[in-house]
Design a protein around this motif. Structure first.
Motif, short mmCIF file in Angstrom:
data_model
loop_
_atom_site.label_atom_id
_atom_site.label_comp_id
_atom_site.label_asym_id
_atom_site.label_seq_id
_atom_site.Cartn_x
_atom_site.Cartn_y
_atom_site.Cartn_z
N ALA A 146 -3.81 -5.97 0.22
CA ALA A 146 -2.85 -5.10 -0.47
C ALA A 146 -3.57 -4.01 -1.26
CB ALA A 146 -1.96 -5.91 -1.39
N ASN A 147 -4.78 -4.30 -1.72
CA ASN A 147 -5.53 -3.32 -2.52
C ASN A 147 -6.89 -3.11 -1.89
OD1 ASN A 147 -3.81 -2.95 -5.06
ND2 ASN A 147 -3.98 -5.17 -4.96
N ILE A 180 -3.44 12.75 3.64
CA ILE A 180 -2.26 13.61 3.56
C ILE A 180 -2.61 15.07 3.80
CG2 ILE A 180 -0.95 12.03 2.09
CD1 ILE A 180 -1.79 13.67 -0.32
N PHE A 228 -1.90 -1.77 2.42
CA PHE A 228 -0.54 -1.51 1.94
C PHE A 228 0.10 -0.43 2.81
CE2 PHE A 228 2.68 0.48 -0.71
CZ PHE A 228 3.28 -0.60 -1.35
N ASN A 231 0.60 -1.58 6.53
CA ASN A 231 1.72 -2.49 6.71
C ASN A 231 3.06 -1.77 6.65
OD1 ASN A 231 3.83 -4.51 5.37
ND2 ASN A 231 2.39 -5.69 6.60
N VAL A 232 3.17 -0.84 5.70
CA VAL A 232 4.40 -0.06 5.56
C VAL A 232 4.64 0.77 6.83
CG1 VAL A 232 5.38 1.92 4.36
CG2 VAL A 232 4.48 0.01 3.03
N PHE A 236 7.73 0.39 9.37
CA PHE A 236 8.56 1.59 9.50
C PHE A 236 8.65 1.99 10.97
CE2 PHE A 236 8.66 6.35 9.50
CZ PHE A 236 9.96 6.50 9.05
N ALA B 146 -0.59 12.72 -5.18
CA ALA B 146 -1.43 11.88 -4.33
C ALA B 146 -1.72 10.53 -5.00
CB ALA B 146 -2.74 12.58 -4.01
N ASN B 147 -1.75 10.52 -6.33
CA ASN B 147 -2.04 9.28 -7.06
C ASN B 147 -0.91 9.00 -8.05
OD1 ASN B 147 -4.93 8.60 -6.23
ND2 ASN B 147 -5.13 10.75 -6.87
N LEU B 178 9.42 0.52 -2.36
CA LEU B 178 8.74 0.27 -1.09
C LEU B 178 7.56 -0.66 -1.31
CD1 LEU B 178 8.77 0.97 1.91
CD2 LEU B 178 7.16 2.81 1.42
N ASN B 179 7.54 -1.75 -0.54
CA ASN B 179 6.50 -2.75 -0.74
C ASN B 179 6.19 -3.43 0.59
OD1 ASN B 179 4.71 -4.57 -2.00
ND2 ASN B 179 5.99 -4.65 -3.82
N ILE B 180 5.31 -4.45 0.58
CA ILE B 180 4.93 -5.10 1.83
C ILE B 180 5.51 -6.51 1.92
CG2 ILE B 180 2.86 -3.72 2.17
CD1 ILE B 180 1.21 -5.96 0.97
N GLY B 181 6.53 -6.78 1.11
CA GLY B 181 7.22 -8.06 1.16
C GLY B 181 8.36 -8.02 0.17
N GLY B 187 2.59 -7.02 -3.08
CA GLY B 187 2.22 -5.62 -3.11
C GLY B 187 0.90 -5.30 -3.76
N ASN B 188 0.59 -4.01 -3.79
CA ASN B 188 -0.64 -3.56 -4.44
C ASN B 188 -0.40 -3.47 -5.94
OD1 ASN B 188 0.90 -1.26 -4.70
ND2 ASN B 188 -0.29 -0.05 -3.25
N GLU B 189 -1.44 -3.08 -6.66
CA GLU B 189 -1.35 -3.10 -8.13
C GLU B 189 -0.22 -2.20 -8.65
OE1 GLU B 189 -5.35 -2.03 -9.10
OE2 GLU B 189 -6.10 -3.99 -8.42
N ALA B 191 2.59 -1.22 -7.11
CA ALA B 191 3.92 -1.78 -6.81
C ALA B 191 4.22 -2.96 -7.73
CB ALA B 191 4.00 -2.21 -5.34
N GLU B 211 10.98 -3.06 2.59
CA GLU B 211 9.80 -2.88 3.45
C GLU B 211 9.98 -1.64 4.31
OE1 GLU B 211 7.88 -6.54 4.89
OE2 GLU B 211 9.75 -7.52 4.37
N GLY B 212 8.94 -1.30 5.04
CA GLY B 212 8.98 -0.09 5.88
C GLY B 212 10.21 -0.03 6.78
N PHE B 228 1.36 9.49 -1.73
CA PHE B 228 0.45 9.35 -0.59
C PHE B 228 1.18 8.60 0.54
CE2 PHE B 228 -2.86 7.33 1.92
CZ PHE B 228 -3.83 8.30 2.02
N VAL B 229 1.74 7.45 0.19
CA VAL B 229 2.47 6.64 1.18
C VAL B 229 3.67 7.42 1.73
CG1 VAL B 229 3.81 4.52 1.49
CG2 VAL B 229 1.76 4.49 0.09
#
Lengths: 341, 341
Positions: A146-147, A180, A228, A231-232, A236, B146-147, B178-181, B187-189, B191, B211-212, B228-229
């Motif tokens: 995830a990270n 991006i 992350f 997976n998304v 998708f 982006a961040n 939006l997450n991976i579960g 998720g990541n930090e 999320a 999820e996606g 970014f995502v």
């Protein structure tokens, strides 16, 4: 060669898993060891008129890890879980590869604890083949981490390169960093820190940054990103494909085509399209970076997906993808890249 | 109401931009101010038999920001760039909204410097409407940042909610992270840190993780993620849609349909499909969080996309989306959430 298959994993276990294994043994030269509740497995085999042989055997495992369970806790608690036993067979040299349908988290944990990592690899990655204009684009990491840190993306680039080269048969695969924008100054902190590290690699061909649209375009053979994002994108893409196929169906219906031509004339078109977009055709996603050949299959895998995964598992072993990754890692010394970001 | 349109932005400027503006003035009640090289704009207007009127005027700007330029540097250096002048017209109260085709980076910078931010908003987000089974799913941030930090995703949730409510007309929009579960521990930090903050909000309906696949499914009305995502997903989706449409075309051709029925019978099906997946139908993507109504259009926007963007720009003003976001921000006090992650 023997492939250990977790017969109890995924939404259609054990029926579809067993059926896939029976088909695989008929079609390919690889032997299969089905791991799980032996009474249930025998029952299913009998249903399909199959019996145990020296090419298709059963190893008993009394426990199953359910989809909802916490992966690390479940793996530690259930010592006799089918996925744990299947992984142990490879560790002990009795089998050559694992095919694991079902919970990704449990599969990754079982592989990490059971097989360990290739020296120099800090984070194994899941590599997923995605259909593209040019054939297949490999996306990794598609969900093991995830990270991800820059170093982990570099590991992913090396591992994806060898998978594309030895399993997809691409002679000099190109590897792109998902970002991006094209310029090397673009992106979030992880992407910006990863770019110069990828440029330094000696054993793979780094293409530069690629964008989301380059995945279906097939601009490069391998796309590296953090788990992350991967997976998304993967989920998708699956959802999009289903949605668009339904749109095509509805649009054709509304246009009166069905009425004019009969459903039988239109269905083959949709079927061919579905087949092209169907991930099960590609035989699961290898977990690269663990010290052994390990294929993770979608929880919704049916017999065909399992059969293809068994084939790819056999190819991973034959092509010694683990060995190639190990050699690259020795040469690149990625472990010296540190953990800056 | 007057909409300032950057007539020099994007790949087809000024022709398609001017044409879109001419159409918009005929169709909608909003007046349009075309900003850019007045000689070129007059030339194009003459080509299409249009003349300046009290509903369609020109404001001169002598400079253009090109696609390749560094956004912040270019905006600071080119004081008379069309996008800078268009934004200034809104700041000074001479116009009510901006429509900006072309470079996203330059548009975001021009808006930030020219209009400032709504109090409490640290990072404006681009909200992109994506076609889904249920109609439209709003994805944000789709590329302004982006961040993104957790706080910025919370701002995005509030802004996306008001856009869905007042522009898409959804009475009580649901907002997903939006997450991976699905579980809140996933998720990541970013999320993981965002989830509890979204749960605390009083002025919007937080659905939980998505999820996606939930984007094309239309599980929720608004999907929040980091820029970014969001940008990667958006471009991947565009590429996928084009790829699948080509696959449909090829599959139909190969099946002999074209030969049997003639291209004329099959083309309407593909056309209807393309229309449904065509982002230009939805009228650009608002940059939410700046202190004014601001629509960013794809660099490849043609007249129809510009026309629709002018309509949405007008609606943003009429529905006072900026005002609704301002009220929510006052009530939620997101600025007290700090910058933990």
């Amino acid at each position: 060669m023997k492939i250990a298959v977790d017969a109890m994993g995924g939404d259609y276990a054990p029926e579809e898993i067993v059926l896939g294994a029976i088909d695989a043994v008929k079609t390919y030269k690889y032997d299969v060891v089905l791991v799980g509740d032996q009474d249930r497995i025998r029952e299913v085999m009998a249903q399909y008129g199959a019996t145990e042989s020296n090419r298709l055997t059963i190893v008993q495992a009394s426990q199953v890890i359910e989809m909802g369970e916490h992966p690390a806790q479940a793996i530690r608690k259930k010592k006799d879980a089918s996925i744990v036993v299947a992984t142990k067979l490879v560790k002990q040299g009795e089998c050559d590869a694992v095919v694991a349908p079902g919970s990704t988290g449990a599969a990754v944990t079982a592989a990490l604890l059971g097989l360990g990592r290739i020296p120099g690899i800090e984070r194994p990655s899941i590599a997923t083949p995605i259909p593209s204009k040019e054939g297949i684009t490999v996306l990794l990491d598609s969900g093991a981490n995830a990270n991800s840190k820059p170093k982990h993306l570099v590991e992913g680039a090396i591992m994806g390169y060898h998978y594309a080269k030895y399993i997809l048969g691409i002679s000099n695969p190109t590897v792109g960093l998902l970002n991006i924008g094209e310029e090397d100054s673009k992106g979030n902190e992880v992407a910006q820190a990863t770019y110069p590290l990828l440029e330094k690699l000696k054993t793979i061909s780094f293409y530069g940054n690629v964008e989301g649209r380059d995945i279906p375009e097939g601009t490069v053979d391998v796309v590296v990103c953090d788990g992350f994002v991967g997976n998304v994108i993967l989920k998708f893409g699956e959802g999009m494909a289903l949605f668009i196929i339904r749109l095509v169906k509805d649009t054709i219906k509304e246009s009166g085509f069905i009425a004019k031509l009969g459903a039988l004339a239109v269905l083959p078109v949709l079927k061919a399209l579905k087949k092209r977009l169907d991930y099960t055709e590609y035989g699961g996603a290898p977990l690269l970076g663990v010290n052994g050949s390990f294929i993770i299959c979608h929880g919704s895998s049916k017999a065909k997906a399992i059969k293809n995964a068994i084939r790819v598992a056999g190819e991973l072993v034959e092509q010694d993808v683990v060995g190639h990754i190990r050699s690259s890692m020795e040469e690149e010394r990625v472990e010296e890249y540190g953990n800056e970001s």
